[in-house]
Design an enzyme around this catalytic site. Structure first.
Site, PDB file in Angstrom:
ATOM      1  N   LYS A  60       0.837  -1.203   0.000  1.00  0.00           N
ATOM      2  CA  LYS A  60       0.000   0.000   0.000  1.00  0.00           C
ATOM      3  C   LYS A  60       0.873   1.253   0.000  1.00  0.00           C
ATOM      4  O   LYS A  60       1.756   1.417   0.840  1.00  0.00           O
ATOM      5  CB  LYS A  60      -0.919   0.018   1.223  1.00  0.00           C
ATOM      6  CG  LYS A  60      -2.004  -1.029   1.177  1.00  0.00           C
ATOM      7  CD  LYS A  60      -2.888  -0.982   2.409  1.00  0.00           C
ATOM      8  CE  LYS A  60      -3.912   0.128   2.339  1.00  0.00           C
ATOM      9  NZ  LYS A  60      -4.872   0.039   3.481  1.00  0.00           N
ATOM     10  N   ILE A  61       0.580   2.131  -0.950  1.00  0.00           N
ATOM     11  CA  ILE A  61       1.292   3.402  -1.084  1.00  0.00           C
ATOM     12  C   ILE A  61       0.260   4.525  -1.090  1.00  0.00           C
ATOM     13  O   ILE A  61      -0.697   4.470  -1.872  1.00  0.00           O
ATOM     14  CB  ILE A  61       2.119   3.437  -2.380  1.00  0.00           C
ATOM     15  CG1 ILE A  61       3.209   2.361  -2.339  1.00  0.00           C
ATOM     16  CG2 ILE A  61       2.739   4.820  -2.595  1.00  0.00           C
ATOM     17  CD1 ILE A  61       4.026   2.263  -3.623  1.00  0.00           C
TER      18      ILE A  61
END
Length: 373
Positions: free
Chosen positions: A141-142
């Site tokens: 997750k970014i």
């Protein structure tokens, strides 16, 4: 009991659980949700880990004691703990991953939220997390900050699947889709097999209503009251319109011919915050094919118990959604200001949760450390 969840799945909506703990894995609860509630994925975030790990219970104490014996730093120890949970959850979900050709059966783990405004560090962290978890059914997750956009492109170009998080605005969502396509193009140019790269774009829902409703309540007029609870669904529906546009473009078609996968819209923050609204609002009103809805367990149970799945509730609603957003503007509610505030608050809240988690983990390491020789 789970008929509504099955209908939701039949409509092309992937059901993911927005929660994870070691206890869910070891007790078989996660496996039960997969088997009985049609859950095909799991998302985590710093707040979820903070709740799961703080206190050292629920199966964490022995690992923390071992890490303390090795004198690991708190940050190293915390990554050993969180990646172990994600790795084990990925193993539980592996049959789903295999059965769906890699589409689902995935578990997400987030980069350190304190790196949200540092592109290079975010990419380095993404690569490290992918290596530590070492499972093909992982999403890194970014956050969709300005610095996160080039990090998304670079991470995708390395063949790492990405869950883009903290998307609130339509403009930023279009930038996220562009970053994904750019990453695929770079990966293909480097000779990678892009058919194995997946991505979802987490578009946050309930927090939009929370902030907009607060501003509407401050006005207290009948016109303002009429618009309560409409902003979040309208915003998400217009995001799906943008998704349909981008993934029918000539640019996308060229990538699709090379085996690329669509970046699915994921509805995040779908637990209703205002008790005046039906607890399944952000599920029932956001049914569209090729989407993901990641739900806290209370929402999942609510849908199973009394959800009303009415088929596609997104396509064909775009004009009304635009009208709702325009009506808010006429009342002086600045859309751009709201979504930027929510992005800033989202990054800050996750950073606070991460810092709290570091402090509680540090305390547990100190408590369980062996005596000095």
């Amino acid at each position: 009991m789970a008929d509504a969840l099955k209908r939701l799945s039949d409509e092309g909506v992937a059901i993911w659980l927005d929660d994870l703990s070691r206890q869910r894995i070891t007790t078989g609860n996660l496996a039960e949700l997969i088997d009985q509630q049609h859950v095909v994925g799991v998302t985590t975030n710093p707040t979820i880990f903070q709740k799961a790990i703080s206190g050292g219970g629920d199966g964490y104490e022995q690992q923390i004691a071992d890490l303390a014996a090795r004198r690991l730093t708190v940050e190293e120890a915390l990554r050993m703990i969180t990646t172990a949970d994600v790795r084990d959850a990925a193993d539980v979900l592996r049959p789903v991953f295999d059965a769906t050709g890699g589409r689902d059966g995935r578990v997400s783990i987030e980069v350190d939220p304190r790196l949200a405004h540092n592109t290079r560090a975010t990419v380095a962290e993404a690569k490290q997390l992918a290596w530590l978890v070492d499972r093909p059914n992982t999403f890194i997750k970014i956050p969709a900050t300005k610095a996160g956009l080039p990090a998304i492109t670079e991470t995708i170009s390395k063949g790492i699947s990405v869950n883009v998080t903290l998307i609130f605005s339509l403009e930023r969502y279009r930038q996220v889709m562009d970053a994904y396509l750019s990453g695929l193009e770079k990966a293909a140019a480097a000779g990678l097999d892009i058919s194995g790269i997946e991505s979802v774009a987490s578009f946050f829902v309930s927090r939009v209503d929370t902030e907009v409703d607060r501003r509407l309540d401050a006005q207290g007029t009948p016109e303002a009251t009429e618009l309560r609870g409409k902003a979040a669904v309208a915003n998400a529906r217009l995001a799906y319109e943008a998704y349909e546009e981008v993934f029918s473009s000539a640019r996308w078609e060229a990538l699709e011919k090379s085996g690329a996968n669509r970046q699915r819209p994921l509805w995040a923050s779908t637990g209703v915050k205002d008790k005046a609204y039906k607890d399944t609002l952000y599920v029932e009103d956001l049914v569209a094919p090729g989407t993901v809805n990641t739900m806290p367990e209370a929402t999942l149970d609510g849908v199973a118990d009394h959800g009303e799945i009415r088929g596609d509730t997104v396509r064909g609603t775009y004009d009304q959604a635009r009208a709702d957003i325009e009506a808010l503007a006429k009342l002086g509610i600045d859309y751009d200001e709201v979504v930027q505030l929510l992005e800033d608050e989202g990054v800050e809240k996750f950073a606070v949760s991460w810092n709290d988690l570091l402090k509680s983990t540090e305390a547990e390491l100190a408590r369980l450390a062996p005596p000095e020789a």
